[in-house]
Design an enzyme around this catalytic site. Structure first.
Site, PDB file in Angstrom:
ATOM      1  N   PHE A  91     -15.582   3.298   7.152  1.00 17.61           N
ATOM      2  CA  PHE A  91     -13.997   3.740   6.738  1.00 17.61           C
ATOM      3  C   PHE A  91     -13.957   3.521   5.222  1.00 17.61           C
ATOM      4  CE2 PHE A  91     -14.059  -0.835   8.129  1.00 17.61           C
ATOM      5  CZ  PHE A  91     -13.358  -1.630   7.196  1.00 17.61           C
ATOM      6  N   GLU A 125      -8.972 -10.502  -8.165  1.00 23.81           N
ATOM      7  CA  GLU A 125      -7.912  -9.766  -8.058  1.00 23.81           C
ATOM      8  C   GLU A 125      -6.987  -9.464  -8.916  1.00 23.81           C
ATOM      9  OE1 GLU A 125      -6.946  -9.666  -3.724  1.00 23.81           O
ATOM     10  OE2 GLU A 125      -8.797  -8.932  -3.093  1.00 23.81           O
ATOM     11  N   TYR A 183     -12.321  -2.959  -3.489  1.00 24.97           N
ATOM     12  CA  TYR A 183     -12.724  -3.158  -2.149  1.00 24.97           C
ATOM     13  C   TYR A 183     -14.333  -2.918  -2.047  1.00 24.97           C
ATOM     14  CZ  TYR A 183      -8.236  -2.134  -0.002  1.00 24.97           C
ATOM     15  OH  TYR A 183      -7.009  -2.289   0.344  1.00 24.97           O
ATOM     16  N   THR A 205      -5.077  -8.308  10.009  1.00 31.29           N
ATOM     17  CA  THR A 205      -5.596  -6.995   9.393  1.00 31.29           C
ATOM     18  C   THR A 205      -5.056  -6.020  10.637  1.00 31.29           C
ATOM     19  OG1 THR A 205      -7.418  -8.046   8.693  1.00 31.29           O
ATOM     20  CG2 THR A 205      -7.488  -5.606   8.798  1.00 31.29           C
ATOM     21  N   ARG A 225      -1.199 -14.841   3.473  1.00 30.35           N
ATOM     22  CA  ARG A 225      -1.978 -13.921   4.582  1.00 30.35           C
ATOM     23  C   ARG A 225      -1.211 -14.000   5.924  1.00 30.35           C
ATOM     24  NH1 ARG A 225      -6.648 -10.595   3.858  1.00 30.35           N
ATOM     25  NH2 ARG A 225      -7.579 -11.581   5.584  1.00 30.35           N
ATOM     26  N   ARG A 233       3.117  -7.167   8.961  1.00 30.32           N
ATOM     27  CA  ARG A 233       2.473  -6.073   9.862  1.00 30.32           C
ATOM     28  C   ARG A 233       2.944  -6.083  11.125  1.00 30.32           C
ATOM     29  NH1 ARG A 233      -3.264  -7.805   7.261  1.00 30.32           N
ATOM     30  NH2 ARG A 233      -3.213  -6.380   5.356  1.00 30.32           N
ATOM     31  N   ASN A 273      -1.547  -0.355   7.271  1.00 31.19           N
ATOM     32  CA  ASN A 273      -1.089  -1.605   7.581  1.00 31.19           C
ATOM     33  C   ASN A 273      -0.432  -2.355   6.605  1.00 31.19           C
ATOM     34  OD1 ASN A 273      -3.165  -2.257   5.970  1.00 31.19           O
ATOM     35  ND2 ASN A 273      -4.198  -3.625   7.236  1.00 31.19           N
ATOM     36  N   LYS A 320       0.877  -1.200   0.084  1.00 33.12           N
ATOM     37  CA  LYS A 320       0.015   0.013   0.105  1.00 33.12           C
ATOM     38  C   LYS A 320       0.928   1.513   0.048  1.00 33.12           C
ATOM     39  CE  LYS A 320      -3.862  -2.238   2.168  1.00 33.12           C
ATOM     40  NZ  LYS A 320      -4.539  -2.363   3.626  1.00 33.12           N
ATOM     41  N   HIS A 338      -1.500  -5.414   1.219  1.00 34.42           N
ATOM     42  CA  HIS A 338      -2.786  -6.415   1.006  1.00 34.42           C
ATOM     43  C   HIS A 338      -2.395  -7.701   0.629  1.00 34.42           C
ATOM     44  CE1 HIS A 338      -6.583  -7.513  -0.766  1.00 34.42           C
ATOM     45  NE2 HIS A 338      -5.885  -7.908  -1.623  1.00 34.42           N
TER      46      HIS A 338
END
Ligand code: RTP
Length: 147
Positions: free
Chosen positions: A59, A128, A51, A93, A87, A104, A114, A11, A117
């Site tokens: 948010f 995706e 998203y 998250t 993941r 993270r 964070n 990100k 993704h």
């Protein structure tokens, strides 16, 4: 399972902080194969689609604005169980719930910053990858690792 692919994205906070190389390195060293890689300034339209599942969340607008605020590093990784393992490599998250040793858990403390993704299922990964990459950007090659 060997050909499973996942979509991983650093990100804007991760790109800005110079974490792209480290994140690529972790996936490479784990044994995964990079099949696509690019830096992109994502449009609002693309991010709303990416998203879409979160569209009703309070948010949502802030998330779309933040992810569109700077470049993201988009990548596709391939290998055994890469969706689930990817993941786990990212962490939870919420970075505060992430174990040290995860991305993270090593680099973040804020939910909204964070760093990365990762697709949450094989089905999302396929969606995706199609959303972020054209077919000709996915490179099929044989890593000696797998020979
Ligand atoms: P990601 O899509 O970024 O990999 O994150 P995720 O699956 O772990 O989490 P998800 O529920 O899909 O949320 C997407 C991103 O939205 C931000 N978020 N903010 N309460 C909040 O303010 C809140 N909840 C989630 C996070 O940056 C999360 O990664």
């Amino acid at each position: 399972m060997a050909n499973e692919r996942t979509y991983i994205m650093v990100k804007p906070d991760g790109v800005d902080r110079g974490l792209v190389g480290d994140i690529i390195s972790r996936f490479e060293k784990r044994g995964y194969k990079l099949v696509a890689l690019k830096l992109k300034l994502a449009s609002e339209e693309l991010l709303r689609e990416h998203y879409a599942d979160l569209a009703g969340k309070p948010f949502f607008n802030g998330l779309v604005a933040f992810i569109g605020s700077g470049p993201v590093a988009c990548m596709v990784w391939e290998g055994k169980d890469v969706v689930k393992t990817g993941r786990r490599m990212l962490g939870e998250t919420d970075p505060l719930k992430s174990l040290p040793g995860s991305i993270r858990g090593d680099y973040a403390i804020d939910l909204g910053r964070n760093v990365c993704h990762g697709s949450d299922s094989v089905e999302s990964a396929n969606k995706e990858i199609k959303l972020w990459f054209n077919e000709d950007e996915l490179v099929n090659w044989n890593a000696s690792l797998y020979k």
